[in-house]
Design a protein around this motif. Structure first.
Motif, PDB file in Angstrom:
ATOM      1  N   ILE A  56       0.777  -1.282  -0.113  1.00  0.00           N
ATOM      2  CA  ILE A  56       0.038   0.051   0.171  1.00  0.00           C
ATOM      3  C   ILE A  56       0.903   1.316  -0.022  1.00  0.00           C
ATOM      4  O   ILE A  56       0.554   2.223  -0.685  1.00  0.00           O
ATOM      5  CB  ILE A  56      -0.812   0.132   1.066  1.00  0.00           C
ATOM      6  CG1 ILE A  56      -1.836  -1.315   1.202  1.00  0.00           C
ATOM      7  CG2 ILE A  56      -1.522   1.302   1.296  1.00  0.00           C
ATOM      8  CD1 ILE A  56      -2.825  -1.316   2.456  1.00  0.00           C
ATOM      9  N   ALA A  57       1.813   1.389   0.961  1.00  0.00           N
ATOM     10  CA  ALA A  57       2.804   2.469   0.866  1.00  0.00           C
ATOM     11  C   ALA A  57       4.070   2.231   0.101  1.00  0.00           C
ATOM     12  O   ALA A  57       4.360   1.232  -0.072  1.00  0.00           O
ATOM     13  CB  ALA A  57       2.977   2.757   2.530  1.00  0.00           C
ATOM     14  N   LYS A  58       4.526   3.143  -0.230  1.00  0.00           N
ATOM     15  CA  LYS A  58       5.786   3.205  -0.936  1.00  0.00           C
ATOM     16  C   LYS A  58       7.025   3.053  -0.112  1.00  0.00           C
ATOM     17  O   LYS A  58       6.993   3.310   1.297  1.00  0.00           O
ATOM     18  CB  LYS A  58       6.210   4.347  -1.793  1.00  0.00           C
ATOM     19  CG  LYS A  58       6.070   5.664  -1.140  1.00  0.00           C
ATOM     20  CD  LYS A  58       6.463   6.996  -1.811  1.00  0.00           C
ATOM     21  CE  LYS A  58       6.549   8.131  -1.053  1.00  0.00           C
ATOM     22  NZ  LYS A  58       5.742   8.635  -0.348  1.00  0.00           N
ATOM     23  N   ALA A  59       7.951   2.357  -0.623  1.00  0.00           N
ATOM     24  CA  ALA A  59       9.135   2.020   0.326  1.00  0.00           C
ATOM     25  C   ALA A  59      10.239   3.063   0.147  1.00  0.00           C
ATOM     26  O   ALA A  59      11.067   3.253   0.914  1.00  0.00           O
ATOM     27  CB  ALA A  59       9.775   0.522  -0.146  1.00  0.00           C
ATOM     28  N   TRP A  60      10.319   3.994  -1.000  1.00  0.00           N
ATOM     29  CA  TRP A  60      11.136   5.074  -1.105  1.00  0.00           C
ATOM     30  C   TRP A  60      10.587   6.155  -2.179  1.00  0.00           C
ATOM     31  O   TRP A  60       9.751   5.733  -2.874  1.00  0.00           O
ATOM     32  CB  TRP A  60      12.463   4.458  -1.876  1.00  0.00           C
ATOM     33  CG  TRP A  60      13.566   5.295  -1.822  1.00  0.00           C
ATOM     34  CD1 TRP A  60      13.958   6.097  -3.111  1.00  0.00           C
ATOM     35  CD2 TRP A  60      14.367   6.058  -0.769  1.00  0.00           C
ATOM     36  NE1 TRP A  60      14.876   6.918  -2.905  1.00  0.00           N
ATOM     37  CE2 TRP A  60      15.385   6.763  -1.340  1.00  0.00           C
ATOM     38  CE3 TRP A  60      14.626   5.510   0.414  1.00  0.00           C
ATOM     39  CZ2 TRP A  60      16.228   7.487  -0.752  1.00  0.00           C
ATOM     40  CZ3 TRP A  60      15.527   6.056   1.247  1.00  0.00           C
ATOM     41  CH2 TRP A  60      16.405   7.109   0.653  1.00  0.00           C
ATOM     42  N   PRO A  61      10.806   7.271  -1.898  1.00  0.00           N
ATOM     43  CA  PRO A  61      11.696   7.769  -0.876  1.00  0.00           C
ATOM     44  C   PRO A  61      10.922   7.958   0.399  1.00  0.00           C
ATOM     45  O   PRO A  61       9.682   8.246   0.594  1.00  0.00           O
ATOM     46  CB  PRO A  61      11.983   9.368  -1.356  1.00  0.00           C
ATOM     47  CG  PRO A  61      10.714   9.678  -2.221  1.00  0.00           C
ATOM     48  CD  PRO A  61      10.304   8.218  -3.014  1.00  0.00           C
ATOM     49  N   ARG A  62      11.686   7.887   1.449  1.00  0.00           N
ATOM     50  CA  ARG A  62      11.110   8.077   3.005  1.00  0.00           C
ATOM     51  C   ARG A  62      11.470   9.520   3.312  1.00  0.00           C
ATOM     52  O   ARG A  62      12.581   9.871   3.705  1.00  0.00           O
ATOM     53  CB  ARG A  62      11.758   7.242   3.672  1.00  0.00           C
ATOM     54  CG  ARG A  62      11.497   5.669   3.417  1.00  0.00           C
ATOM     55  CD  ARG A  62      12.036   4.648   4.637  1.00  0.00           C
ATOM     56  NE  ARG A  62      11.625   3.342   4.301  1.00  0.00           N
ATOM     57  CZ  ARG A  62      12.099   2.160   5.135  1.00  0.00           C
ATOM     58  NH1 ARG A  62      12.656   2.450   6.195  1.00  0.00           N
ATOM     59  NH2 ARG A  62      11.832   1.039   4.615  1.00  0.00           N
ATOM     60  N   GLU A  63      10.367  10.289   3.538  1.00  0.00           N
ATOM     61  CA  GLU A  63      10.382  11.774   3.788  1.00  0.00           C
ATOM     62  C   GLU A  63      11.113  11.956   5.001  1.00  0.00           C
ATOM     63  O   GLU A  63      11.914  12.827   4.916  1.00  0.00           O
ATOM     64  CB  GLU A  63       8.979  12.157   3.514  1.00  0.00           C
ATOM     65  CG  GLU A  63       8.548  12.468   2.390  1.00  0.00           C
ATOM     66  CD  GLU A  63       7.630  10.831   1.873  1.00  0.00           C
ATOM     67  OE1 GLU A  63       7.727  10.181   2.799  1.00  0.00           O
ATOM     68  OE2 GLU A  63       6.999  11.061   0.788  1.00  0.00           O
TER      69      GLU A  63
END
Length: 307
Positions: free
Chosen positions: A265-272
């Motif tokens: 569901i959520a992206k792995a990169w970029p991590r803000e």
């Protein structure tokens, strides 16, 4: 440091602005994970007697499976399957500034890069990771691609390729063993037949000569014992051959798919948060170093005038 605080703030703000610009323009990447369970008792399913499990042996077996999963041969087999899916191949090619592109820039180019299969295998190695989950019998397969669907597809394809490779290895091992046993059983059958022929010849010769001496009886018993031993040994080898031949069709791989990968569901990169925190620390450190480098040296105190 107190006098140069505007410089420190400016450098820190500049680093944060660069981080925000990278976050807005960096390509999104998604990570999907599949779990493979290594059944260390699979080999004892077809055995007549079960052996006492040894934790050290089982742990070493799991570690060995991790290394096999990372082998060049398995990656190349997977790349041949992935090559038939253009969408999945396109998602493996990194775009923009990512860890994969930086790693590709740092690696020297060679003649092997011109091989499409070699290039695809390298992309698979760079965007997948294999690791054991603690001291359990679980192996985690992670895939990082540009879309959630392709990440899950790649992780599941990797797990399926490993399981099929395990099944192929067991079938080949059983086939080689059965071939060796078949050849040995044929030799024992010929030896048993030769020994039985020798017994019959001795009986026939004795009946023709009416020989009933002790030496003849001993020799006859020896030949009969030899023939019986060859027959028993041949029967055991033949039984083992049938068992190994059946294992070709009843082979159970050591690896089983414990959990398939699903689109994240959520992206792995970029991590803000990580990027902003790193940019803040880098900017603060760089600004502080600049402030210390620009400080004015103190002039030495003037000597008192002579009286």
């Amino acid at each position: 440091m107190r006098r140069r605080w505007p410089l420190i703030a400016f450098v820190t703000l500049l680093a944060l602005v660069a981080a925000v610009a990278y976050i807005r323009n960096a390509p999104r990447q998604y990570r999907a994970t599949a779990l493979v369970s290594i059944d260390t008792k699979a080999e004892t399913v077809l055995r007549a007697t079960a052996e006492t499990p040894d934790f050290n042996v089982q742990s070493a077996n799991v570690d060995s499976q991790v290394e096999i999963m990372q082998s060049e041969e398995l990656v190349r087999r997977l790349s041949q399957t992935i090559a038939q899916d253009p969408a999945l191949v396109a998602s493996l090619r990194p775009s923009g500034l990512t860890l994969q592109t930086v790693r590709a820039w740092l690696q020297p180019h060679s003649e092997a890069d011109a091989d499409p299969e070699q290039g695809l295998a390298r992309m698979l190695q760079s965007q997948t990771s294999i690791k054991r989950v603690g001291l359990t019998h679980l192996i985690e397969i992670s895939a990082l691609t540009a879309t959630p669907q392709t990440a899950a597809k790649l992780a599941n394809a990797y797990a399926d390729a490993f399981i099929q490779d395990q099944l192929r290895r067991r079938e080949e091992s059983a086939r080689r063993t059965s071939e060796v046993l078949q050849a040995r059983a044929g030799e024992l059958q010929r030896d048993a037949q030769d020994a039985q022929n020798a017994v019959e010849q001795l009986k026939f010769a004795g009946s023709q000569q009416n020989e009933n001496s002790a030496a003849a009886r001993v020799r006859l018993q020896t030949l009969e014992s030899t023939a019986q031993a060859y027959r028993d040994l041949h029967d055991r080898f033949l039984q083992r051959y049938v068992e190994t031949w059946q294992q070709q069709f009843l082979s159970v791989p050591d690896a089983q798919l414990a959990s398939r990968a699903f689109p994240p569901i959520a992206k792995a990169w970029p991590r803000e948060l990580w990027i902003l925190a790193a940019a803040f620390l880098i900017g603060l450190s760089a600004g502080s170093l600049l402030a210390l480098a620009r400080r004015r040296p103190r002039l030495p105190a003037a000597a008192p005038a002579p009286i």
